[in-house]
Design a protein around this motif. Sequence first.
Motif, short mmCIF file in Angstrom:
data_model
loop_
_atom_site.label_atom_id
_atom_site.label_comp_id
_atom_site.label_asym_id
_atom_site.label_seq_id
_atom_site.Cartn_x
_atom_site.Cartn_y
_atom_site.Cartn_z
N LYS A 87 -8.95 6.92 2.40
CA LYS A 87 -9.17 5.49 2.58
C LYS A 87 -9.81 4.88 1.35
O LYS A 87 -9.43 3.80 0.89
CB LYS A 87 -10.05 5.27 3.82
N ALA A 90 -7.24 4.69 -1.42
CA ALA A 90 -6.31 3.57 -1.18
C ALA A 90 -6.97 2.24 -1.52
O ALA A 90 -6.33 1.34 -2.08
CB ALA A 90 -5.85 3.59 0.28
N GLU A 91 -8.23 2.10 -1.17
CA GLU A 91 -8.94 0.87 -1.47
C GLU A 91 -9.07 0.68 -2.98
O GLU A 91 -8.88 -0.43 -3.50
CB GLU A 91 -10.33 0.90 -0.82
N ARG A 220 -3.95 2.50 2.71
CA ARG A 220 -5.28 2.22 3.25
C ARG A 220 -5.24 2.08 4.77
O ARG A 220 -6.08 2.64 5.48
CB ARG A 220 -5.82 0.93 2.64
N GLU A 224 -7.08 4.51 7.40
CA GLU A 224 -8.05 3.97 8.38
C GLU A 224 -7.70 4.44 9.79
O GLU A 224 -8.58 4.83 10.56
CB GLU A 224 -8.05 2.44 8.32
#
Length: 432
Positions: A87, A90-91, A220, A224
């Motif tokens: 995550k 990806a962010e 992302r 999540e």
Amino acid sequence: MTRVPVGKVVALAAMPTAVLMGMGLTPQLAQAKPGVPENPFQDGPCVTAPDEQSKDAEKDAAEKAAADKAAAEKAAADKAKKEAERKKQAEDARKRAEDAKKKEEADKPTSPPSAETPDKPDEPESGADKPESGADRTGEAGTKAPEPSKPTNPLDPLGVGDALKDLLTPGEREKESPAPKPSESKDPEDIKGGGSRDGKATEPVEGAADKAKDTADDIRDKAEDEADKAKDEADKAKDKIDDKAEDKADGGQEEPDPEESEDPMAPDENGKKPFPCVVEKKVDGDDEQSPAPIPNQPWHLEASSLLLKGADYKGVVNLKMPNGQTKQALKYIISGGTDIGDLHQIVDGPGGKKYHVQAAKGSTSTIRKGDTTMYTERISGNLFGLIPVTFDPEHPPPLNLPLIYFTNVKVQQAGQFGGELTIPGLHQSITD
């Protein structure tokens, strides 16, 4: 010299030595019949108890289940950690894509240059896209600079032949030098801006940034979702463990897991366990030297009740008889005394005769004064008046009970030694 009947000799060899008192003296007065001992087991039939191997297997299964549970919890925690890292990655990718897009937008010119006031062209980024040297621009956006004219024929210095060819075959000239397509323009401004000056062409840099941002958003979102799922599984496992620990700390009993098999020997609400069923179990037995020779023939006891107090089961033993043969028996040591209701002893004698020693009807015979060693070949009856059982060397008792009580009992005894037997109302008989 007083001769003892053969029947009595056989009986004395098999029965307790103290029975001589009862056979040679006036019978003792009857004693009060003892009360029936309370059954320490659950009422009802016996229950097959798991053997030691089954218990070990259950223990191993429980340990394996605990290890698997711990491994599952650790795997869930590791998965949650990895999903959190994904995550974050990806962010970061999404932020980099947004920054790239903002940078490209900042590098764009605020207004497109006018075609009427051509600016000085910038140097193209690639040498392959540079306009050919010596070529003049047409001044019209999106067109190539014309190729240099072909060298004139030395025999036709004025170019009359070419002019005449163009006049007669105008189509061939158009085929040789087609007009360039707007998309093939090598204008440095078009290359820098990612398209034509009028803004109609696509901008590849901006499209790549948008695509990278969309991909980062998808990664992302997936990370999540996976992280949330792993966190939920870890929280459920943790809550289950915490609930069990809290119940144990409060002194309560844990709720039984429906997936786990119930213990057949579990106690009831009164704390009583079921009596385990007798199972076949052949053993070699231990060689035993009895206090006196064991007769070849056993003697039998039939009684309305049998109470053994301070009983201690010693296992299966091997006894050698006068004829040289060996037989097995269950060995008991009785230290607290024996009570026998309506005693009836039977010995098989020569010629098919049966010798009987009986007590008065409704009386209780006793064995007292010291320990009694019993070598039992077979005993059957209702244990504690409720549970029908039969014990023998191939079906030994499953428990070592300090207090044993039978009703409607039948015993096949190899021999019995020690203690003093008292038989109220003794009388004897011989039957064929």
